[in-house]
Design a protein around this motif. Structure first.
Motif, PDB file in Angstrom:
ATOM      1  N   ARG A  49      -1.556  52.195 -10.398  1.00 16.70           N
ATOM      2  CA  ARG A  49      -1.298  51.414  -9.200  1.00 16.70           C
ATOM      3  C   ARG A  49      -0.206  50.394  -9.499  1.00 16.70           C
ATOM      4  O   ARG A  49      -0.192  49.753 -10.538  1.00 16.70           O
ATOM      5  CB  ARG A  49      -2.572  50.689  -8.780  1.00 16.70           C
ATOM      6  CG  ARG A  49      -2.455  49.983  -7.447  1.00 16.70           C
ATOM      7  CD  ARG A  49      -3.704  49.239  -7.103  1.00 16.70           C
ATOM      8  NE  ARG A  49      -3.681  48.018  -7.897  1.00 16.70           N
ATOM      9  CZ  ARG A  49      -4.752  47.383  -8.331  1.00 16.70           C
ATOM     10  NH1 ARG A  49      -5.932  47.841  -8.057  1.00 16.70           N
ATOM     11  NH2 ARG A  49      -4.647  46.289  -9.045  1.00 16.70           N
ATOM     12  N   LEU A  50       0.723  50.270  -8.586  1.00 19.74           N
ATOM     13  CA  LEU A  50       1.789  49.290  -8.671  1.00 19.74           C
ATOM     14  C   LEU A  50       1.391  48.100  -7.818  1.00 19.74           C
ATOM     15  O   LEU A  50       0.920  48.267  -6.693  1.00 19.74           O
ATOM     16  CB  LEU A  50       3.091  49.901  -8.152  1.00 19.74           C
ATOM     17  CG  LEU A  50       4.337  49.030  -8.153  1.00 19.74           C
ATOM     18  CD1 LEU A  50       4.726  48.668  -9.578  1.00 19.74           C
ATOM     19  CD2 LEU A  50       5.489  49.772  -7.483  1.00 19.74           C
ATOM     20  N   THR A  51       1.536  46.903  -8.370  1.00 26.52           N
ATOM     21  CA  THR A  51       1.251  45.700  -7.590  1.00 26.52           C
ATOM     22  C   THR A  51       2.512  44.844  -7.516  1.00 26.52           C
ATOM     23  O   THR A  51       3.346  44.857  -8.419  1.00 26.52           O
ATOM     24  CB  THR A  51       0.105  44.868  -8.197  1.00 26.52           C
ATOM     25  OG1 THR A  51       0.452  44.507  -9.526  1.00 26.52           O
ATOM     26  CG2 THR A  51      -1.187  45.645  -8.194  1.00 26.52           C
ATOM     27  N   LEU A  52       2.622  44.118  -6.453  1.00 29.56           N
ATOM     28  CA  LEU A  52       3.763  43.256  -6.210  1.00 29.56           C
ATOM     29  C   LEU A  52       3.234  41.910  -5.747  1.00 29.56           C
ATOM     30  O   LEU A  52       2.371  41.838  -4.875  1.00 29.56           O
ATOM     31  CB  LEU A  52       4.652  43.873  -5.115  1.00 29.56           C
ATOM     32  CG  LEU A  52       5.878  43.107  -4.670  1.00 29.56           C
ATOM     33  CD1 LEU A  52       6.891  43.010  -5.802  1.00 29.56           C
ATOM     34  CD2 LEU A  52       6.514  43.797  -3.466  1.00 29.56           C
ATOM     35  N   SER A  53       3.737  40.850  -6.350  1.00 26.19           N
ATOM     36  CA  SER A  53       3.330  39.518  -5.900  1.00 26.19           C
ATOM     37  C   SER A  53       4.570  38.658  -5.759  1.00 26.19           C
ATOM     38  O   SER A  53       5.584  38.885  -6.415  1.00 26.19           O
ATOM     39  CB  SER A  53       2.345  38.890  -6.894  1.00 26.19           C
ATOM     40  OG  SER A  53       2.970  38.730  -8.151  1.00 26.19           O
ATOM     41  N   PHE A  54       4.477  37.690  -4.880  1.00 22.79           N
ATOM     42  CA  PHE A  54       5.588  36.806  -4.596  1.00 22.79           C
ATOM     43  C   PHE A  54       5.177  35.370  -4.878  1.00 22.79           C
ATOM     44  O   PHE A  54       4.098  34.949  -4.520  1.00 22.79           O
ATOM     45  CB  PHE A  54       6.013  36.903  -3.120  1.00 22.79           C
ATOM     46  CG  PHE A  54       6.488  38.258  -2.713  1.00 22.79           C
ATOM     47  CD1 PHE A  54       7.795  38.657  -2.951  1.00 22.79           C
ATOM     48  CD2 PHE A  54       5.633  39.151  -2.080  1.00 22.79           C
ATOM     49  CE1 PHE A  54       8.241  39.899  -2.569  1.00 22.79           C
ATOM     50  CE2 PHE A  54       6.069  40.397  -1.691  1.00 22.79           C
ATOM     51  CZ  PHE A  54       7.376  40.783  -1.938  1.00 22.79           C
ATOM     52  N   ASP A  55       6.076  34.646  -5.520  1.00 20.74           N
ATOM     53  CA  ASP A  55       5.918  33.204  -5.603  1.00 20.74           C
ATOM     54  C   ASP A  55       6.505  32.649  -4.316  1.00 20.74           C
ATOM     55  O   ASP A  55       6.789  33.389  -3.389  1.00 20.74           O
ATOM     56  CB  ASP A  55       6.657  32.648  -6.821  1.00 20.74           C
ATOM     57  CG  ASP A  55       5.978  33.037  -8.120  1.00 20.74           C
ATOM     58  OD1 ASP A  55       4.750  33.244  -8.118  1.00 20.74           O
ATOM     59  OD2 ASP A  55       6.677  33.143  -9.142  1.00 20.74           O
ATOM     60  N   GLU A  56       6.743  31.377  -4.271  1.00 21.80           N
ATOM     61  CA  GLU A  56       7.351  30.779  -3.083  1.00 21.80           C
ATOM     62  C   GLU A  56       8.731  31.398  -2.880  1.00 21.80           C
ATOM     63  O   GLU A  56       9.560  31.424  -3.780  1.00 21.80           O
ATOM     64  CB  GLU A  56       7.482  29.273  -3.260  1.00 21.80           C
ATOM     65  CG  GLU A  56       8.052  28.582  -2.053  1.00 21.80           C
ATOM     66  CD  GLU A  56       8.163  27.081  -2.249  1.00 21.80           C
ATOM     67  OE1 GLU A  56       9.036  26.487  -1.607  1.00 21.80           O
ATOM     68  OE2 GLU A  56       7.399  26.517  -3.040  1.00 21.80           O
ATOM     69  N   ALA A  57       8.978  31.921  -1.715  1.00 27.35           N
ATOM     70  CA  ALA A  57      10.252  32.570  -1.414  1.00 27.35           C
ATOM     71  C   ALA A  57      11.114  31.653  -0.570  1.00 27.35           C
ATOM     72  O   ALA A  57      10.627  30.932   0.290  1.00 27.35           O
ATOM     73  CB  ALA A  57      10.007  33.878  -0.669  1.00 27.35           C
ATOM     74  N   SER A  58      12.393  31.688  -0.854  1.00 25.81           N
ATOM     75  CA  SER A  58      13.325  30.903  -0.055  1.00 25.81           C
ATOM     76  C   SER A  58      14.630  31.663   0.077  1.00 25.81           C
ATOM     77  O   SER A  58      14.897  32.594  -0.666  1.00 25.81           O
ATOM     78  CB  SER A  58      13.573  29.533  -0.685  1.00 25.81           C
ATOM     79  OG  SER A  58      14.161  29.683  -1.958  1.00 25.81           O
ATOM     80  N   ALA A  59      15.425  31.267   1.026  1.00 21.66           N
ATOM     81  CA  ALA A  59      16.712  31.914   1.254  1.00 21.66           C
ATOM     82  C   ALA A  59      17.800  30.874   1.163  1.00 21.66           C
ATOM     83  O   ALA A  59      17.580  29.694   1.408  1.00 21.66           O
ATOM     84  CB  ALA A  59      16.727  32.560   2.644  1.00 21.66           C
ATOM     85  N   GLY A  60      18.966  31.318   0.830  1.00 19.98           N
ATOM     86  CA  GLY A  60      20.107  30.422   0.831  1.00 19.98           C
ATOM     87  C   GLY A  60      20.450  29.894  -0.536  1.00 19.98           C
ATOM     88  O   GLY A  60      20.054  30.441  -1.553  1.00 19.98           O
TER      89      GLY A  60
END
Length: 125
Positions: A49-60
């Protein structure tokens, strides 16, 4: 951060999760390195199984646009290049991160000149 930029980041995160979900659903179809390199072990009742997690995301831009450092960088770039685009002080945007990435020596001189001016401005204070 603008609401458009935030929405765009959320859309990218959602799309990435869709890709991960698709891989997990069809993990037995992934290429392997042979019969002993599998993602599904049927007799052991194991499934990769592949898992994906995100920390705080921002753009710019990932810096404070009101900071002294950013203003010094912009001033130095404007002095050398004639415009304020600190992300492109060393030349050929089309070659950045290309398979055969390169830059011109003259562009490296220009980048060095910007660095010299940054140091000069910072030492004046």
């Amino acid at each position: 951060m603008s609401s458009y930029a935030q929405q765009s980041v959320k859309e990218v995160m959602k799309k990435l999760q869709e890709y991960v979900d698709d891989i997990n659903t069809n993990i037995e179809n992934l290429a392997t390195r042979g019969p002993v390199s599998k993602y599904v072990l049927q007799y052991e009742d194991l499934r990769g199984r592949l898992t994906l997690s995100f920390d705080e995301a921002s753009a710019g831009v990932a810096c404070n646009l009101d900071s002294r450092g950013f203003h010094v960088l912009c001033n130095a770039t404007k002095e050398v290049v004639g415009h304020v685009k600190p992300y492109s002080i060393t030349g050929l945007m089309a070659t950045y991160h290309a398979k055969n990435e390169y830059c011109l020596l003259t562009d490296m001189y220009q980048g060095f000149d910007v660095i010299v001016r940054i140091i000069s401005q910072l030492e004046q204070d």
